[in-house]
Design a protein around this motif. Structure first.
Motif, PDB file in Angstrom:
ATOM      1  N   ALA A 190      79.312  55.583  45.770  1.00  0.00           N
ATOM      2  CA  ALA A 190      79.771  56.845  45.167  1.00  0.00           C
ATOM      3  C   ALA A 190      79.522  56.834  43.667  1.00  0.00           C
ATOM      4  CB  ALA A 190      81.256  57.055  45.453  1.00  0.00           C
ATOM      5  N   ARG A 191      79.538  55.644  43.068  1.00  0.00           N
ATOM      6  CA  ARG A 191      79.350  55.527  41.614  1.00  0.00           C
ATOM      7  C   ARG A 191      77.893  55.287  41.238  1.00  0.00           C
ATOM      8  NH1 ARG A 191      83.612  52.229  42.895  1.00  0.00           N
ATOM      9  NH2 ARG A 191      82.396  50.314  42.544  1.00  0.00           N
ATOM     10  N   ILE A 192      77.170  54.509  42.039  1.00  0.00           N
ATOM     11  CA  ILE A 192      75.832  54.095  41.593  1.00  0.00           C
ATOM     12  C   ILE A 192      74.728  54.525  42.560  1.00  0.00           C
ATOM     13  CG2 ILE A 192      76.782  52.120  40.368  1.00  0.00           C
ATOM     14  CD1 ILE A 192      75.771  50.349  42.651  1.00  0.00           C
ATOM     15  N   GLY A 193      75.089  55.155  43.680  1.00  0.00           N
ATOM     16  CA  GLY A 193      74.081  55.557  44.645  1.00  0.00           C
ATOM     17  C   GLY A 193      73.255  56.730  44.155  1.00  0.00           C
ATOM     18  N   ASP A 194      72.123  56.979  44.842  1.00  0.00           N
ATOM     19  CA  ASP A 194      71.271  58.122  44.538  1.00  0.00           C
ATOM     20  C   ASP A 194      70.720  58.676  45.847  1.00  0.00           C
ATOM     21  OD1 ASP A 194      69.385  56.278  45.285  1.00  0.00           O
ATOM     22  OD2 ASP A 194      68.336  56.228  43.369  1.00  0.00           O
ATOM     23  N   ALA A 195      69.655  59.470  45.746  1.00  0.00           N
ATOM     24  CA  ALA A 195      69.113  60.108  46.946  1.00  0.00           C
ATOM     25  C   ALA A 195      68.648  59.090  47.988  1.00  0.00           C
ATOM     26  CB  ALA A 195      67.959  61.032  46.557  1.00  0.00           C
ATOM     27  N   SER A 196      68.256  57.902  47.526  1.00  0.00           N
ATOM     28  CA  SER A 196      67.807  56.884  48.473  1.00  0.00           C
ATOM     29  C   SER A 196      68.950  56.367  49.345  1.00  0.00           C
ATOM     30  CB  SER A 196      67.159  55.714  47.721  1.00  0.00           C
ATOM     31  OG  SER A 196      68.127  55.034  46.937  1.00  0.00           O
ATOM     32  N   SER A 197      70.188  56.630  48.951  1.00  0.00           N
ATOM     33  CA  SER A 197      71.348  56.167  49.721  1.00  0.00           C
ATOM     34  C   SER A 197      71.752  57.152  50.810  1.00  0.00           C
ATOM     35  CB  SER A 197      72.547  55.957  48.786  1.00  0.00           C
ATOM     36  OG  SER A 197      72.204  55.229  47.639  1.00  0.00           O
ATOM     37  N   VAL A 198      71.179  58.371  50.793  1.00  0.00           N
ATOM     38  CA  VAL A 198      71.655  59.436  51.670  1.00  0.00           C
ATOM     39  C   VAL A 198      71.489  59.083  53.136  1.00  0.00           C
ATOM     40  CG1 VAL A 198      71.186  61.803  52.421  1.00  0.00           C
ATOM     41  CG2 VAL A 198      71.428  61.287  49.992  1.00  0.00           C
ATOM     42  N   SER A 199      70.307  58.576  53.503  1.00  0.00           N
ATOM     43  CA  SER A 199      70.025  58.320  54.911  1.00  0.00           C
ATOM     44  C   SER A 199      71.018  57.328  55.513  1.00  0.00           C
ATOM     45  CB  SER A 199      68.593  57.798  55.059  1.00  0.00           C
ATOM     46  OG  SER A 199      68.318  57.505  56.411  1.00  0.00           O
ATOM     47  N   MET A 200      71.225  56.210  54.816  1.00  0.00           N
ATOM     48  CA  MET A 200      72.142  55.194  55.331  1.00  0.00           C
ATOM     49  C   MET A 200      73.577  55.724  55.411  1.00  0.00           C
ATOM     50  SD  MET A 200      74.609  52.792  54.245  1.00  0.00           S
ATOM     51  CE  MET A 200      74.246  52.309  52.578  1.00  0.00           C
ATOM     52  N   LEU A 201      74.013  56.468  54.392  1.00  0.00           N
ATOM     53  CA  LEU A 201      75.374  56.999  54.392  1.00  0.00           C
ATOM     54  C   LEU A 201      75.567  58.047  55.489  1.00  0.00           C
ATOM     55  CD1 LEU A 201      75.973  57.314  50.534  1.00  0.00           C
ATOM     56  CD2 LEU A 201      77.141  55.758  52.099  1.00  0.00           C
ATOM     57  N   LEU A 202      74.545  58.873  55.721  1.00  0.00           N
ATOM     58  CA  LEU A 202      74.653  59.862  56.787  1.00  0.00           C
ATOM     59  C   LEU A 202      74.790  59.191  58.154  1.00  0.00           C
ATOM     60  CD1 LEU A 202      72.082  62.699  55.943  1.00  0.00           C
ATOM     61  CD2 LEU A 202      74.565  62.921  56.169  1.00  0.00           C
ATOM     62  N   GLU A 203      74.034  58.129  58.336  1.00  0.00           N
ATOM     63  CA  GLU A 203      74.110  57.426  59.613  1.00  0.00           C
ATOM     64  C   GLU A 203      75.511  56.892  59.853  1.00  0.00           C
ATOM     65  OE1 GLU A 203      71.910  53.709  61.937  1.00  0.00           O
ATOM     66  OE2 GLU A 203      71.173  54.404  59.981  1.00  0.00           O
ATOM     67  N   LEU A 204      76.111  56.284  58.815  1.00  0.00           N
ATOM     68  CA  LEU A 204      77.467  55.745  58.961  1.00  0.00           C
ATOM     69  C   LEU A 204      78.497  56.865  59.110  1.00  0.00           C
ATOM     70  CD1 LEU A 204      77.385  52.871  56.320  1.00  0.00           C
ATOM     71  CD2 LEU A 204      77.590  52.620  58.790  1.00  0.00           C
ATOM     72  N   ALA A 205      78.318  57.950  58.345  1.00  0.00           N
ATOM     73  CA  ALA A 205      79.301  59.041  58.380  1.00  0.00           C
ATOM     74  C   ALA A 205      79.305  59.743  59.728  1.00  0.00           C
ATOM     75  CB  ALA A 205      79.001  60.045  57.272  1.00  0.00           C
ATOM     76  N   SER A 206      78.165  59.768  60.429  1.00  0.00           N
ATOM     77  CA  SER A 206      78.087  60.482  61.693  1.00  0.00           C
ATOM     78  C   SER A 206      78.323  59.596  62.900  1.00  0.00           C
ATOM     79  CB  SER A 206      76.721  61.160  61.825  1.00  0.00           C
ATOM     80  OG  SER A 206      75.681  60.181  61.775  1.00  0.00           O
ATOM     81  N   ALA A 207      78.126  58.270  62.723  1.00  0.00           N
ATOM     82  CA  ALA A 207      78.202  57.386  63.888  1.00  0.00           C
ATOM     83  C   ALA A 207      79.461  56.545  63.925  1.00  0.00           C
ATOM     84  CB  ALA A 207      76.972  56.468  63.926  1.00  0.00           C
ATOM     85  N   SER A 208      79.989  56.179  62.774  1.00  0.00           N
ATOM     86  CA  SER A 208      81.153  55.285  62.747  1.00  0.00           C
ATOM     87  C   SER A 208      82.434  56.106  62.707  1.00  0.00           C
ATOM     88  CB  SER A 208      81.070  54.368  61.519  1.00  0.00           C
ATOM     89  OG  SER A 208      81.074  55.154  60.343  1.00  0.00           O
ATOM     90  N   GLY A 209      83.536  55.413  62.615  1.00  0.00           N
ATOM     91  CA  GLY A 209      84.824  56.093  62.512  1.00  0.00           C
ATOM     92  C   GLY A 209      85.726  55.333  61.571  1.00  0.00           C
ATOM     93  N   GLY A 210      86.933  55.796  61.409  1.00  0.00           N
ATOM     94  CA  GLY A 210      87.926  55.086  60.616  1.00  0.00           C
ATOM     95  C   GLY A 210      87.569  55.019  59.145  1.00  0.00           C
TER      96      GLY A 210
END
Length: 808
Positions: free
Chosen positions: A340-360
């Motif tokens: 959230a502090r140091i990420g950029d557009a290159s972080s989007v794909s990985m974060l989307l995968e976790l946000a849509s597939a994981s929980g908690g």
């Protein structure tokens, strides 16, 4: 207003008068007042000069400084006045004040404020005075002088400070030495390290040995200083000292101290590991941080998590991304938050995968970081994912665009709102609700009309409503929605009507009125509900007709409740018109619940017509309490213009009502309506029960002295208490009042009222209103009134004021 309130208001008024007088007196000669000032006295004179200081231009400060110096040098000035003058010289002082302030450095009561003033005055003269003071002030004052020297960073003072390293005030000597921070002071600190007697002194030295701003003079000696700090780190196991040594080593050596940082991050002390993580992340040295991050896999998990929770350097992004894909849940979570502090557009794909597939927690962290990634490229990456990813990630990307308030994504969302995936369509509609504007309104209406399922119709309705409520053109918005009404299914028309009902325009109101006569019952229901919930009083005229003609009880009830609610909004109507509308509601109401609502609304209408309607309800046993409440409220408001009718209405409550609550309302009102005069203060009080007075009570007469600060009370827990008031002549008594000690805490509860020894009334379970009880009596003529108290709130029936009232 109770007697107690009158007393409080009188006291406040008196205080204001006295304060005003004091202000006028003090303001007359502020300088003369200041000489005699003592803490706790009014600060009017002080505040006047302080106001001048705050408003003074630079060329006005010398004159103010002269006034302050006269106070400081006056033999008549109190110590508090001089203390205050020193504090003001922090802002107005110059080298002119140095001598007067230096003279106070030996005064144990004024030396601190004198030092504060000196610390703020620029110039070499101040530094000279402070160095000289080291040899003249008492031992107890040396520490303070040393602190002030350190704060002023007087490098010429190093040689003067060094001898004090072996003094009992040594710990105070090290701080200024380190703060001055030249090569000489670093060496003085090293010598001190070997001579300090206690751990606390060494801690002071270690913590102070490098100031927050590192002077260039210290950098010149960094190699020597770094060696000293490494020695300290290696020689001690005290975490505080190790932390200070590590901090200074990192600042002196930068990336070359990575080995020391790694050692601290692996240490057995959790406190040192935490401190090392903070220091590595706070130095601002990218090379040092990179060196530590390369060794993350060799560090304990808690150290890694702490570094990740603190890191704020984009250079750490590759290491953070690697940690986010690791095996340790705590490390993964910390890495996700770090993005959230140091990420950029290159972080989007990985974060989307976790946000849509994981929980908690991991899903929440991924969503949090997606929403806070910086840069317009992030929105571009999210928009691309919203069109090309698998459905779950597409929905997540759309949700994130809405959370980031990416208005540029609206054209994309209008397309994805027609996607083959239900989840994507519904998420797109939700995002449009947050982002769509006036230009997108027509497209949103078309999406609602074409919604293929109930879920999507509901989502489109929510989106359309949210967008309409943001658009500041209600008439244009209403026209757009009304134009879509002919033709669609009943469900779609109902949805449009629900949105129109939340846009308070004349066009919306007309659309709802027309739809009330629709042939479809579903559409009629939406229209009637919209009219009944209309936010202002413009729809009030529709309510009686709906209540009369509606075929279903729910619609009748909705209309009647809408009528009562809108009547309270007034809407420019005369009180008589409002009373007539509420009277119609009483007539049309099929249940007592709606009648009670109408009676409650009548109580707020100050008109004789409202009083008559409310009084008519007194005969209905189901409504008598609500009717009595309305009668009392109206009677109090019209008594000045129509006292006879007000009194007659309250009297009717006592004549026809049997409910205790209704009768108590009337009795309380009679105190106001009946124009009664309190004659209790004319009498003499006695208490022939034999009990001793209790607490701070002031005897029997306190109950009728007109002063609510005094009270009558007896020892706790007795079965019978008696309070008798003997009047100077025969009197007619029509009412009685009691102000208890506190509301339902030490006050009479169950008691008998006697007039000349004969029972007049019995009270059980008395209910006070704001600690005041009013009891209406059948008028009795007597010279003595007695309370025989057998029940009470709290431990005893304390009374602040007893009132006895005769008619005017």
């Amino acid at each position: 207003m109770t007697l107690m309130r009158y007393a409080v208001l009188f006291t406040l008024a008196l205080n204001v008068i006295l304060a005003s007088a004091a202000f006028a007196q003090d303001a007359a000669n502020p300088d003369a007042e200041l000489l005699r000032y003592a803490a706790g006295q009014p600060r009017t004179a002080l505040l006047a000069i302080e106001a001048e200081l705050r408003a003074a231009a630079p060329d006005q400060l010398p004159a103010l400084e002269n006034r302050l110096l006269r106070i400081l040098q006056s033999a008549e000035a109190t110590r508090d006045a001089k203390d205050w003058a020193c504090r003001q010289l922090r802002h107005a002082g110059s080298e002119k004040s140095v001598a007067a302030l230096a003279a106070l450095l030996a005064d144990p009561q004024l030396e601190t404020v004198a030092r504060w003033a000196l610390q703020s005055i620029p110039g070499a003269q101040v530094d000279e005075v402070l160095r000289e003071a080291l040899t003249t002030v008492p031992a107890a004052s040396k520490a303070g002088v040393l602190q002030t020297i350190g704060s002023r960073r007087d490098r010429r003072a190093v040689s003067a400070i060094a001898p004090w390293a072996r003094d009992p005030n040594a710990a105070a000597a090290v701080w200024p030495s380190a703060s001055i921070c030249s090569a000489h002071s670093s060496m003085a600190w090293k010598r001190y390290r070997w001579t300090a007697g206690g751990t606390s002194d060494v801690r002071t030295a270690a913590n102070a040995s490098l100031p927050p701003i590192w002077p260039s003079a210290y950098r010149a000696a960094s190699a020597t200083a770094a060696k000293v700090f490494r020695e300290v780190f290696a020689e001690t196991s005290d975490t505080v000292i190790q932390t200070a040594a590590l901090r200074n080593s990192l600042l002196a050596e930068r990336a070359q101290a990575a080995d020391l940082a790694e050692a601290a991050l692996k240490d057995s002390s959790p406190r040192l590991r935490l401190a090392a993580a903070k220091l590595v992340c706070e130095t601002g040295d990218g090379a040092l941080l990179d060196a530590v991050l390369r060794s993350l896999s060799a560090l304990p998990a808690d150290s890694v998590a702490t570094v990740l929770n603190l890191v704020d350097d984009p250079a750490a992004r590759p290491a953070v991304l690697a940690a986010a894909n690791g095996d340790d849940p705590a490390i993964r979570l910390a890495a996700l938050h770090a993005l959230a502090r140091i990420g950029d557009a290159s972080s989007v794909s990985m974060l989307l995968e976790l946000a849509s597939a994981s929980g908690g927690a991991e899903q929440a962290a991924a969503r949090h970081s997606l929403q806070r990634l910086r840069g317009v490229e992030v929105d571009t990456a999210l928009a691309a994912a919203a069109e090309r990813s698998e459905p779950a990630q597409r929905a997540e990307a759309i949700r994130t665009l809405a959370a980031r308030y990416a208005v540029s994504a609206v054209p994309l969302l209008l397309r994805t709102a027609q996607d083959a995936s239900d989840a994507v369509r519904i998420e797109s509609l939700g995002a449009l609700g947050a982002l769509a504007d006036r230009q997108s309104l027509s497209a949103l209406v078309r999406l609602l009309v074409a919604a293929p399922s109930a879920d999507q119709l509901a989502a489109a309705e929510r989106a359309l409503l949210a967008a309409c409520q943001r658009i500041s053109e209600p008439d244009a918005t209403t026209a757009e929605l009304s134009a879509a009404l002919p033709g669609p299914s009943a469900e779609v028309r109902s949805s449009l009507l629900r949105v129109l009902a939340r846009i308070p325009s004349d066009g919306s109101l007309e659309a709802l009125r027309a739809a009330r006569r629709d042939a479809d019952a579903v559409v009629q229901d939406a229209a009637i509900r919209g009219l009944a919930e209309w936010p202002d009083a413009r729809a009030i005229g529709d309510m009686p007709e709906i209540a009369r003609t509606a075929a279903s009880l729910p619609h009748k009830v909705l209309a009647l409740r809408g009528l009562v609610r809108m009547a309270a909004l007034r809407g420019g109507r005369a009180p008589a018109e409002t009373a007539a509308l509420l009277g119609e509601a009483l007539t049309l109401a099929p249940r007592s619940e709606e009648k009670k609502l109408a009676l409650a609304a009548l109580g707020d209408v100050p008109h004789i017509a409202a009083l008559e309607l409310a009084a008519a309800g007194l005969d209905d046993k189901e409504l008598e309490v609500e009717a009595a409440m309305a009668v009392v409220k109206i009677a109090k408001r019209i008594q000045s213009s129509d006292p006879e009718r007000a009194k007659a209405a309250v009297q009717k409550i006592l004549e026809v009502c049997t409910a205790a609550a209704a009768r108590q309302l009337a009795e309380s009102a009679w105190f106001i309506i009946g124009s009664l005069v309190n004659i209790a203060p004319q009498g003499k009080a006695s208490s022939p029960d034999g009990w001793e007075k209790d607490g701070a009570s002031s005897g029997e007469q306190a109950a009728i002295d007109g002063d609510p600060a005094t009270y009558w009370d007896k020892e706790d827990g007795k079965a019978l208490y008696r309070l008798v008031v003997t009047l100077p002549q025969l009197e007619r008594i029509a009412a009685l009042s009691i102000v208890g000690y506190e509301h339902h805490r030490f006050a009479p509860k169950d008691f008998e009222i006697l007039g000349d020894g004969k029972t007049v009334k019995k009270i059980e379970g008395a209910q006070y209103e704001d600690n005041l009880l009013i009891v209406k009596l059948d008028e009795v003529t007597c010279t003595t009134v007695e309370l025989k108290i057998t029940g009470y709130y709290g431990g005893s029936p304390a009374i602040r004021e007893l009132g006895l009232y005769r008619p005017q």
